[in-house]
Design an enzyme around this catalytic site. Structure first.
Site, PDB file in Angstrom:
ATOM      1  N   ASN A 113      11.278  40.667  24.278  1.00 48.46           N
ATOM      2  CA  ASN A 113      12.720  40.831  23.623  1.00 48.46           C
ATOM      3  C   ASN A 113      12.895  41.105  22.251  1.00 48.46           C
ATOM      4  O   ASN A 113      12.107  40.073  21.387  1.00 48.46           O
ATOM      5  CB  ASN A 113      13.689  40.236  24.429  1.00 48.46           C
ATOM      6  CG  ASN A 113      13.823  38.735  23.969  1.00 48.46           C
ATOM      7  OD1 ASN A 113      14.405  38.505  22.690  1.00 48.46           O
ATOM      8  ND2 ASN A 113      12.906  37.876  24.622  1.00 48.46           N
TER       9      ASN A 113
ATOM     10  N   ARG B 191      -0.204  40.701  36.004  1.00 47.11           N
ATOM     11  CA  ARG B 191      -0.755  41.062  34.642  1.00 47.11           C
ATOM     12  C   ARG B 191      -1.045  39.802  33.720  1.00 47.11           C
ATOM     13  O   ARG B 191      -1.728  39.765  32.671  1.00 47.11           O
ATOM     14  CB  ARG B 191       0.378  41.880  33.747  1.00 47.11           C
ATOM     15  CG  ARG B 191       1.723  41.030  33.603  1.00 47.11           C
ATOM     16  CD  ARG B 191       2.855  41.781  33.449  1.00 47.11           C
ATOM     17  NE  ARG B 191       3.889  41.152  33.366  1.00 47.11           N
ATOM     18  CZ  ARG B 191       4.689  40.787  34.236  1.00 47.11           C
ATOM     19  NH1 ARG B 191       4.190  41.076  35.576  1.00 47.11           N
ATOM     20  NH2 ARG B 191       5.921  39.937  34.105  1.00 47.11           N
TER      21      ARG B 191
ATOM     22  N   ASP C 170       6.524  28.619  25.011  1.00 40.95           N
ATOM     23  CA  ASP C 170       6.994  29.578  25.967  1.00 40.95           C
ATOM     24  C   ASP C 170       7.677  28.474  27.016  1.00 40.95           C
ATOM     25  O   ASP C 170       7.436  27.554  27.436  1.00 40.95           O
ATOM     26  CB  ASP C 170       5.929  30.212  26.950  1.00 40.95           C
ATOM     27  CG  ASP C 170       6.554  31.161  27.843  1.00 40.95           C
ATOM     28  OD1 ASP C 170       7.703  30.976  28.382  1.00 40.95           O
ATOM     29  OD2 ASP C 170       6.003  32.306  27.858  1.00 40.95           O
TER      30      ASP C 170
ATOM     31  N   CYS D  20      10.286  43.790  30.093  1.00 41.00           N
ATOM     32  CA  CYS D  20       9.659  44.549  31.180  1.00 41.00           C
ATOM     33  C   CYS D  20       9.963  44.129  32.599  1.00 41.00           C
ATOM     34  O   CYS D  20       9.667  44.836  33.349  1.00 41.00           O
ATOM     35  CB  CYS D  20       8.146  44.243  30.916  1.00 41.00           C
ATOM     36  SG  CYS D  20       7.729  42.206  31.236  1.00 41.00           S
TER      37      CYS D  20
ATOM     38  N   LYS E 120       4.547  27.931  31.819  1.00 40.66           N
ATOM     39  CA  LYS E 120       3.436  28.810  31.436  1.00 40.66           C
ATOM     40  C   LYS E 120       2.694  27.869  30.334  1.00 40.66           C
ATOM     41  O   LYS E 120       1.471  27.862  30.140  1.00 40.66           O
ATOM     42  CB  LYS E 120       3.934  30.038  31.167  1.00 40.66           C
ATOM     43  CG  LYS E 120       4.549  30.758  32.170  1.00 40.66           C
ATOM     44  CD  LYS E 120       4.954  32.169  31.478  1.00 40.66           C
ATOM     45  CE  LYS E 120       5.538  33.050  32.840  1.00 40.66           C
ATOM     46  NZ  LYS E 120       5.934  34.296  32.321  1.00 40.66           N
TER      47      LYS E 120
END
Length: 256
Positions: A130, A72, A61, A189, A85
């Site tokens: 995506n 979330r 990532d 999102c 991340k």
């Protein structure tokens, strides 16, 4: 390779399951899972895969943690904002189980590096947000003959499937979505919104399907796509046919 006393105690609840047992735990310990995307799906999936004792984990990532992620992405805290991340998630794994091997790759997966990053995986778990990335990961997994667990969410909906497109009777992810979504500007999102608890549900399901792909428990998920509607709520399962015209796995696809 025999299980250590620590592994026997730590994974006792899996060992007593006849569908997994000591052999399954040993397979999990020997497996290498690559997680592409350490966001909402990747966080809970990683927690359960580490809990299952996946011996080697690679986390890919290129994003950093934002305050809006905390709704979330449950591995992260306010003190992690601004940090990569992949690196923060890898540090969590090292703290959770020092016997596991974990690598953090803070890079974006691209056509130039996808094969190198994914080669050698037992299973690839894609939780990116995506279509362009998901299709790239799918095409690469098909080319490398690596099972792909593909999970996606949006608003109150989630979907998950396990794809082995190199098999003559199994579709790949591209068979499902087609060629219309390769562009980088598809919705994510961030534009659509997402219910935080949905990612926990779908991410945990993705971890379960990854464990299934490694140990072989239960029914073969080939050609099945599971859909969850959180508004109803309702699960349903679709059958996906292999597309003979698919450019990744169809009759005209390049030979592996």
């Amino acid at each position: 390779m025999p299980l250590t006393p620590t592994q026997l105690e730590r994974h006792a609840r899996h060992i007593v399951l006849p569908e997994i047992g000591g052999v399954g735990v040993a397979r999990l310990s020997a497996a290498h899972v690559v997680l592409v995307g350490m966001g909402g799906i990747g966080c809970p999936a990683l927690q359960y895969l580490a809990g299952a004792g996946i011996g080697r984990l690679t986390l890919i990532d290129d994003d950093t943690i934002d305050l809006s992620n905390l709704q979330r992405q449950t591995l992260f805290t306010p003190g992690d904002v601004g940090q990569p991340k992949a690196q923060v998630a890898a540090n969590w794994v090292r703290s959770f189980d020092p016997e596991l091997t974990v690598s953090a790759i803070a890079e974006r997966i691209t056509p130039a590096n996808a094969s190198a990053l994914l080669t050698g995986a037992s299973v690839i778990l894609d939780g990116t947000d995506n279509f362009a990335t998901r299709l790239l990961v799918s095409d690469t997994a098909t080319d490398l003959h690596i099972p792909l667990v593909s999970a996606a969410i949006g608003r109150f909906q989630g979907q998950i499937g396990t794809f082995r497109g190199w098999l003559s009777d199994a579709p790949c992810y591209r068979c499902f979505v087609g060629d219309a979504f390769d562009a980088e500007d598809c919705d994510t999102c961030a534009e659509q919104g997402v219910l935080g608890a949905m990612v926990g549900l779908i991410g945990s399901f993705a971890a379960m399907e990854t464990v299934r792909a490694i140990t072989g428990f239960g029914e073969d998920p080939k050609s099945k796509l599971h859909l969850f509607d959180g508004l109803k709520p309702l699960w349903r399962t679709l059958r996906i046919a292999k597309d003979p015209a698919c450019k990744a796995c169809g009759d005209g696809a390049p030979a592996a």
